[in-house]
Design an enzyme around this catalytic site. Structure first.
Site, mmCIF file in Angstrom:
data_model
loop_
_atom_site.group_PDB
_atom_site.id
_atom_site.type_symbol
_atom_site.label_atom_id
_atom_site.label_comp_id
_atom_site.label_asym_id
_atom_site.label_seq_id
_atom_site.Cartn_x
_atom_site.Cartn_y
_atom_site.Cartn_z
ATOM 1 N N ASP A 1 0.744 -1.252 0.136
ATOM 2 C CA ASP A 1 0.029 0.182 0.135
ATOM 3 C C ASP A 1 1.088 1.468 -0.107
ATOM 4 O OD1 ASP A 1 0.724 -0.329 2.595
ATOM 5 O OD2 ASP A 1 -1.211 0.564 3.345
ATOM 6 N N ASN B 1 -6.443 2.408 6.472
ATOM 7 C CA ASN B 1 -6.220 1.195 5.593
ATOM 8 C C ASN B 1 -6.491 -0.212 6.693
ATOM 9 O OD1 ASN B 1 -6.252 -0.482 3.250
ATOM 10 N ND2 ASN B 1 -3.865 -0.002 2.803
ATOM 11 N N GLY C 1 -15.342 4.850 -2.014
ATOM 12 C CA GLY C 1 -15.633 3.911 -3.180
ATOM 13 C C GLY C 1 -16.364 4.827 -4.445
ATOM 14 N N ALA D 1 -4.939 -1.037 -5.387
ATOM 15 C CA ALA D 1 -4.542 0.429 -5.366
ATOM 16 C C ALA D 1 -5.371 1.236 -5.913
ATOM 17 C CB ALA D 1 -3.271 0.429 -6.534
ATOM 18 N N ALA D 2 -6.734 1.160 -5.930
ATOM 19 C CA ALA D 2 -7.661 2.386 -5.996
ATOM 20 C C ALA D 2 -7.473 3.474 -4.957
ATOM 21 C CB ALA D 2 -8.890 1.948 -6.089
ATOM 22 N N GLY D 3 -7.180 3.244 -3.785
ATOM 23 C CA GLY D 3 -7.113 4.094 -2.879
ATOM 24 C C GLY D 3 -5.624 4.736 -2.419
ATOM 25 N N ASP D 4 -4.691 3.905 -2.875
ATOM 26 C CA ASP D 4 -3.362 3.991 -2.920
ATOM 27 C C ASP D 4 -2.910 5.103 -3.874
ATOM 28 O OD1 ASP D 4 -2.866 2.067 -0.929
ATOM 29 O OD2 ASP D 4 -2.656 0.587 -2.610
#
Length: 310
Positions: A30, A165, A227, A255-258
């Protein structure tokens, strides 16, 4: 020039290629994913360093080479002769991912054994970035040591950015996880939580409640990812709501959030307002999840956004 030090665990990633029963090996994790995107988004005058512990085996050497080739600083990485790196495998079902991990011999679990080493890695840095996974892999005493060093870094003028996370399977108990995450929020200037995770473990009714909880801990700016739902920000007591970019062709949400975090941090470094930074971050994340794997080379095909030159 801005110098960022990301703290955490880089792992070997075994990810599907999109072909039946075919996988490829790479490196990810992450905080590493965020570092990767930050390095591509920021200009050459900015420095992105990665702080972790690795083994001295050939796989660890390959990881250092990978980071160096990505122009991510490795000068403060600790090497432990008796240990190696962790590994995880991604499995996808209609674009949503699940993971299997092997990290029993991961040297990264020892990254916070020495306070002086941590402090030296942060010396001269502007931003320290870490996550709930960084905390989860550490023994309790090392976790406290890391937070003490980050608290001192912040007191001396550094900015601390934290992504909670939440990953329950990495913790001995839910209470240990939530207590540690809130303690980390208390030493952070910016917190970047995901509402779905926070609602599951803290009972937050909506993103606003998540933002308020971290602000009450002392965070100056909270950005609540949600989201495809609306994103909430809270800064200087002012709550704002933002609509993310819509995506229909979701291939892999790894890796959307990363990547969102990288887009947001880079935009703030470049002087954008929180609202502008969220637009850039949301756009980047929306593009990244249309490709396989955690790390996607920028600029993306047909991308309307190129932060690296702005």
């Amino acid at each position: 020039m801005t110098r960022i030090v990301a703290i955490g665990e880089c792992m070997v990633e075994i990810a599907p290629t999109g072909q039946t029963s075919e996988y490829r090996m790479g490196f990810a994790g992450d905080t590493l994913n965020t570092s990767w995107y930050l390095r591509q988004l920021l200009g050459p005058q900015d420095q992105v360093d990665y702080f972790t512990a690795l083994g001295t085996d050939s796989l660890s050497d390959q990881m250092v080479d990978f980071l160096s080739q990505a122009d991510i600083g490795t000068g403060h990485i600790i090497r432990r002769g008796e240990l190696t790196v962790g590994l995880y495998m991604i499995q996808l079902t209609e674009g949503e991912r699940s993971f299997n991990y092997w990290r029993g011999q991961s040297a990264a679990r020892t990254l916070a054994q020495e306070a002086d080493t941590l402090s030296q890695a942060l010396a001269g840095a502007d931003i320290a970035y870490f996550s709930g996974i960084t905390l989860a892999i550490l023994p309790p005493q090392d976790r406290e040591r890391l937070l003490d060093v980050l608290r001192a870094f912040r007191a001396n003028g550094g900015s601390v950015v934290f992504d909670p996370n939440l990953r329950r399977r990495l913790w001995r108990s839910a209470n240990e996880m939530t207590s540690a995450v809130m303690a980390a929020g208390a030493v952070s200037d910016i917190v970047l939580p995901s509402h779905e995770d926070e609602a599951s473990w803290f009972g937050d009714s909506d993103p606003n409640a998540t933002a308020l909880r971290y602000a009450e801990q002392g965070a100056e700016l909270v950005v609540v990812k949600n989201g495809p739902g609306q994103i909430a920000t809270l800064t200087n007591g002012e709550l704002s709501i933002h609509t993310p970019v819509s995506v229909t062709n979701i291939v892999d949400t790894t890796a959307a959030g990363d990547s969102f975090n990288a887009g947001f941090i880079a935009s703030r470094i470049q002087g954008r307002t929180p609202a502008e930074a969220i637009t850039a971050a949301s756009t980047l994340a929306a593009q990244v999840i249309q490709f396989h794997g955690a790390l996607v080379q920028l600029p993306l095909p047909d991308s309307p956004m190129n932060l690296s030159n702005t």
